[in-house]
Scaffold this active site. Structure first.
Site, PDB file in Angstrom:
ATOM      1  N   ARG A  14     -15.210  15.676   0.535  1.00  0.00           N
ATOM      2  CA  ARG A  14     -16.150  15.056   1.473  1.00  0.00           C
ATOM      3  C   ARG A  14     -15.508  14.927   2.875  1.00  0.00           C
ATOM      4  O   ARG A  14     -15.898  15.616   3.807  1.00  0.00           O
ATOM      5  CB  ARG A  14     -16.600  13.678   0.938  1.00  0.00           C
ATOM      6  CG  ARG A  14     -17.874  13.172   1.604  1.00  0.00           C
ATOM      7  CD  ARG A  14     -17.663  12.586   2.973  1.00  0.00           C
ATOM      8  NE  ARG A  14     -16.730  11.461   2.955  1.00  0.00           N
ATOM      9  CZ  ARG A  14     -16.245  10.895   4.047  1.00  0.00           C
ATOM     10  NH1 ARG A  14     -16.581  11.349   5.239  1.00  0.00           N
ATOM     11  NH2 ARG A  14     -15.381   9.904   3.953  1.00  0.00           N
ATOM     12  N   ASP A  15     -14.491  14.094   3.010  1.00  0.00           N
ATOM     13  CA  ASP A  15     -13.928  13.829   4.340  1.00  0.00           C
ATOM     14  C   ASP A  15     -13.262  15.073   4.913  1.00  0.00           C
ATOM     15  O   ASP A  15     -13.365  15.358   6.110  1.00  0.00           O
ATOM     16  CB  ASP A  15     -12.913  12.678   4.250  1.00  0.00           C
ATOM     17  CG  ASP A  15     -12.857  11.854   5.529  1.00  0.00           C
ATOM     18  OD1 ASP A  15     -13.335  12.339   6.558  1.00  0.00           O
ATOM     19  OD2 ASP A  15     -12.322  10.729   5.487  1.00  0.00           O
ATOM     20  N   HIS A 213      -6.268   7.630   7.822  1.00  0.00           N
ATOM     21  CA  HIS A 213      -6.110   8.974   8.363  1.00  0.00           C
ATOM     22  C   HIS A 213      -4.701   9.094   8.932  1.00  0.00           C
ATOM     23  O   HIS A 213      -4.104   8.099   9.339  1.00  0.00           O
ATOM     24  CB  HIS A 213      -7.168   9.256   9.437  1.00  0.00           C
ATOM     25  CG  HIS A 213      -8.491   9.627   8.852  1.00  0.00           C
ATOM     26  ND1 HIS A 213      -9.024  10.886   8.938  1.00  0.00           N
ATOM     27  CD2 HIS A 213      -9.383   8.898   8.136  1.00  0.00           C
ATOM     28  CE1 HIS A 213     -10.194  10.923   8.308  1.00  0.00           C
ATOM     29  NE2 HIS A 213     -10.444   9.733   7.808  1.00  0.00           N
ATOM     30  N   CYS A 244      -9.679  15.529  13.015  1.00  0.00           N
ATOM     31  CA  CYS A 244     -10.376  14.434  13.666  1.00  0.00           C
ATOM     32  C   CYS A 244     -11.216  15.059  14.757  1.00  0.00           C
ATOM     33  O   CYS A 244     -10.684  15.727  15.635  1.00  0.00           O
ATOM     34  CB  CYS A 244      -9.369  13.454  14.237  1.00  0.00           C
ATOM     35  SG  CYS A 244     -10.136  12.204  15.258  1.00  0.00           S
ATOM     36  N   ASN A 253      -6.834  13.201   6.675  1.00  0.00           N
ATOM     37  CA  ASN A 253      -6.497  11.989   5.929  1.00  0.00           C
ATOM     38  C   ASN A 253      -5.023  11.998   5.495  1.00  0.00           C
ATOM     39  O   ASN A 253      -4.346  13.005   5.623  1.00  0.00           O
ATOM     40  CB  ASN A 253      -7.359  11.910   4.667  1.00  0.00           C
ATOM     41  CG  ASN A 253      -8.833  11.795   4.987  1.00  0.00           C
ATOM     42  OD1 ASN A 253      -9.430  12.735   5.492  1.00  0.00           O
ATOM     43  ND2 ASN A 253      -9.415  10.658   4.712  1.00  0.00           N
TER      44      ASN A 253
HETATM   45 ZN    ZN Z   1     -12.220   9.198   6.844  1.00  0.00          ZN
END
Ligand code: ZN
Length: 313
Positions: A14-15, A213, A244, A253
């Site tokens: 996901r991230d 992160h 980012c 992360n």
């Molecule tokens: Zn995050």
């Protein structure tokens, strides 16, 4: 099997993928999730129920979740950005739903075009939806305080605001709270202070999780700081996948395999087979040639004589 001391949730599908340009084929996502589950990773955030026109990466959310739900012993987690996403996730059989709420008003307006108060109201409606489910299959709801340690739009985020949002999410029906360093601003002192404050306000037994992160290289230091003040649930990403959007070239992360190495070498049981995990990193990203990967232990190798917790006498 021995109970684990810390629960690590892999959030790469996901991230990580949310911040990756190219689309990872559905079959590759499923293979990645299966391989990490087989390495002993207890929980994986597998997708986001966000409209596909906003983030095409998650066009296959239903199919990926169905696959994750079929894996024994794995707790799949999904992100939902709003009520509609929550309806979709529950209809797709989500058992654990994570809802990010920006403590920073500026971030909230920019991300979901709602004030923080409006986002909390919507969270309460999602909680009602969950409560209406049959008791034996009721989903768990995680209220994540995004930008808890600072915001790239607003700058400083007041700690009192984080405590207030955390309490509001609990009151609205959250089963647990997560404090997220969304843009990688946190430092270890701040981490200890904020987790202590939230813990004190929210009560000794209420679950609190950490999402860091590594944007500025302090991810592991922050995870250790959180561990030292009693946090036992951590999010991380295999290979630190993702970046980012506000800091080009910055890492994503906390790196899962480095986090597992840190804990296991400290004698803290993660339940994860580190050798297998490093192997997953070697294979999972082949279908994603432009993925930028980070981390140390996969490159340096395990120390000679290294004994993970599970094999220690
Ligand atoms: Zn995050």
């Amino acid at each position: 099997m021995n109970a684990v001391d810390v629960v690590i949730t892999e959030v790469g599908p996901r991230d990580g993928l949310q911040n990756t340009k190219s689309f990872m084929p559905t079959a590759a996502k499923k293979a990645w999730i299966s391989a990490e589950a087989a390495a002993g990773v207890p929980a994986i955030e597998v997708c986001s129920f966000v409209p596909a026109k906003l983030i095409p990466q998650f066009v296959d959310a239903e199919e990926v979740l169905a696959h994750a739900n079929s894996l024994r012993g794995l707790t799949p987690v999904v992100l939902v950005p709003n009520f509609k996403g929550c309806e979709r996730a529950l209809a797709a059989g989500a058992h654990r739903v994570m809802v990010p709420i920006s403590v920073s008003e500026a971030h909230s307006m920019s991300n979901v075009r709602k004030t923080t108060a409006q986002a909390i109201e919507e969270f309460a409606r999602m909680a009602d939806l969950v409560k209406a489910q049959a008791r034996d299959r009721r989903a768990q709801l995680v209220g994540a305080c995004s930008t808890a340690f600072g915001c790239s739009l607003q700058g400083v985020v007041a700690e009192a605001d984080v405590v207030r949002v955390a309490l509001a999410l609990r009151a609205a029906g959250a089963d647990s709270i997560s404090l997220a360093d969304t843009v990688g601003y946190a430092n270890p002192e701040q981490v200890k202070r904020l987790f202590r404050k939230v813990r004190e306000a929210i009560g000794a037994d209420f679950p609190i999780e950490a999402h860091f992160h590594n944007t500025r290289g302090l991810g592991l230091a922050n995870a250790l700081a959180a561990y030292e003040v009693g946090v036992r649930n951590f999010d991380s990403t295999l290979g630190g996948l993702g970046g980012c959007p506000f800091a080009p070239g910055a890492s994503g992360n906390v790196v899962t395999e480095d986090l597992v190495f840190m804990f296991e070498s400290m004698g803290v049981n993660t339940g994860i087979d580190l050798g297998k995990l490093i192997e997953v990193r070697r294979t999972a990203f082949a279908p994603l040639p432009d993925a930028e990967l980070y981390g140390h232990i996969s490159k340096a190798g395990l120390p000679k004589g290294f004994q993970p917790w599970s094999q220690a006498a």
